[in-house]
Design a protein around this motif. Structure first.
Motif, PDB file in Angstrom:
ATOM      1  N   UNK A 111      58.482  23.435  62.138  1.00 39.86           N
ATOM      2  CA  UNK A 111      59.733  24.187  62.328  1.00 39.86           C
ATOM      3  C   UNK A 111      60.888  23.454  61.647  1.00 39.86           C
ATOM      4  N   UNK A 112      60.930  22.133  61.790  1.00 39.86           N
ATOM      5  CA  UNK A 112      61.992  21.342  61.159  1.00 39.86           C
ATOM      6  C   UNK A 112      61.941  21.471  59.641  1.00 39.86           C
ATOM      7  N   UNK A 113      60.759  21.440  59.076  1.00 38.67           N
ATOM      8  CA  UNK A 113      60.622  21.588  57.621  1.00 38.67           C
ATOM      9  C   UNK A 113      61.122  22.963  57.175  1.00 38.67           C
ATOM     10  N   UNK A 114      60.766  23.991  57.917  1.00 35.87           N
ATOM     11  CA  UNK A 114      61.197  25.351  57.577  1.00 35.87           C
ATOM     12  C   UNK A 114      62.715  25.486  57.667  1.00 35.87           C
ATOM     13  N   UNK A 115      63.298  25.024  58.772  1.00 31.96           N
ATOM     14  CA  UNK A 115      64.749  25.106  58.955  1.00 31.96           C
ATOM     15  C   UNK A 115      65.468  24.289  57.881  1.00 31.96           C
ATOM     16  N   UNK A 116      64.963  23.096  57.592  1.00 35.33           N
ATOM     17  CA  UNK A 116      65.585  22.245  56.572  1.00 35.33           C
ATOM     18  C   UNK A 116      65.530  22.883  55.199  1.00 35.33           C
ATOM     19  N   UNK A 117      64.415  23.487  54.890  1.00 32.28           N
ATOM     20  CA  UNK A 117      64.276  24.156  53.600  1.00 32.28           C
ATOM     21  C   UNK A 117      65.265  25.315  53.496  1.00 32.28           C
ATOM     22  N   UNK A 118      65.364  26.092  54.554  1.00 32.91           N
ATOM     23  CA  UNK A 118      66.293  27.216  54.577  1.00 32.91           C
ATOM     24  C   UNK A 118      67.740  26.745  54.441  1.00 32.91           C
ATOM     25  N   UNK A 119      68.119  25.734  55.232  1.00 30.94           N
ATOM     26  CA  UNK A 119      69.483  25.208  55.158  1.00 30.94           C
ATOM     27  C   UNK A 119      69.739  24.515  53.824  1.00 30.94           C
ATOM     28  N   UNK A 120      68.755  23.823  53.314  1.00 30.69           N
ATOM     29  CA  UNK A 120      68.924  23.114  52.048  1.00 30.69           C
ATOM     30  C   UNK A 120      69.161  24.045  50.881  1.00 30.69           C
ATOM     31  N   UNK A 121      68.352  25.080  50.795  1.00 34.67           N
ATOM     32  CA  UNK A 121      68.493  26.036  49.689  1.00 34.67           C
ATOM     33  C   UNK A 121      69.816  26.793  49.796  1.00 34.67           C
ATOM     34  N   UNK A 122      70.100  27.307  50.992  1.00 39.18           N
ATOM     35  CA  UNK A 122      71.342  28.075  51.141  1.00 39.18           C
ATOM     36  C   UNK A 122      72.568  27.180  51.004  1.00 39.18           C
ATOM     37  N   UNK A 123      72.535  25.966  51.550  1.00 38.70           N
ATOM     38  CA  UNK A 123      73.668  25.054  51.439  1.00 38.70           C
ATOM     39  C   UNK A 123      73.919  24.606  50.017  1.00 38.70           C
TER      40      UNK A 123
END
Length: 163
Positions: A111-123
């Protein structure tokens, strides 16, 4: 004073401890000391960061301040996920179910990897817009969007640190 030093030494040692038996107060103190020290170091990191960046330019300091304000959202998500993962793992350990604890930990990491990927790309993609939304001037956006992209793009480190 000696007992306090011994408590700190025990809390920071890498020895395996069983927190399911014994004093709950002692367990809470032993578990909280590393987290308190980590949060102090995180705050110190921000101060040192601003100190050195202050030697570059005012726009650089503004970029750090604005970006760190938004990164607090990442911290909030990471702390929430960490708290949930800790509860799941602690419950399974309390049930004497180490396999369930491992499964819970792995699921939290996924879950952390998924959330980080989502936040990283959008950020990283919206770095300039984030700075603009925070009230940054055009010069701050021009000189600081790279920093904001890097910070958001590497947020996985922050999330896994808390987890």
């Amino acid at each position: 004073m000696r007992k306090i030093i011994e408590l700190f030494t025990e809390a920071l040692s890498s020895d395996k401890k069983d927190f399911t038996s014994g004093s709950i107060r002692r367990a809470i103190v032993l578990l909280s000391i590393p987290m308190i020290l980590e949060m102090m170091m995180e705050s110190l990191f921000a101060v040192v960061d601003v100190y050195f960046v202050g030697k570059i330019s005012v726009d650089a300091v503004a970029t750090i301040g604005l970006t760190e304000s938004v990164v607090m959202l990442v911290f909030s998500l990471a702390i929430g996920l960490s708290t949930a993962a800790t509860a799941v793992v602690a419950r399974r350990i309390g049930e004497n179910n180490p396999i369930g604890a491992r499964e819970g930990a792995v699921q939290a990491i996924i879950i952390a990897l998924f959330i980080s990927l989502l936040m990283g790309i959008s950020g990283a993609y919206f770095a300039e817009d984030i700075l603009r939304l925070m009230g940054a001037s055009d010069s701050v956006i021009a000189s600081g969007s790279g920093y904001t992209k890097i910070i958001f793009g590497t947020n996985i480190v922050i999330v896994l640190l808390f987890l």
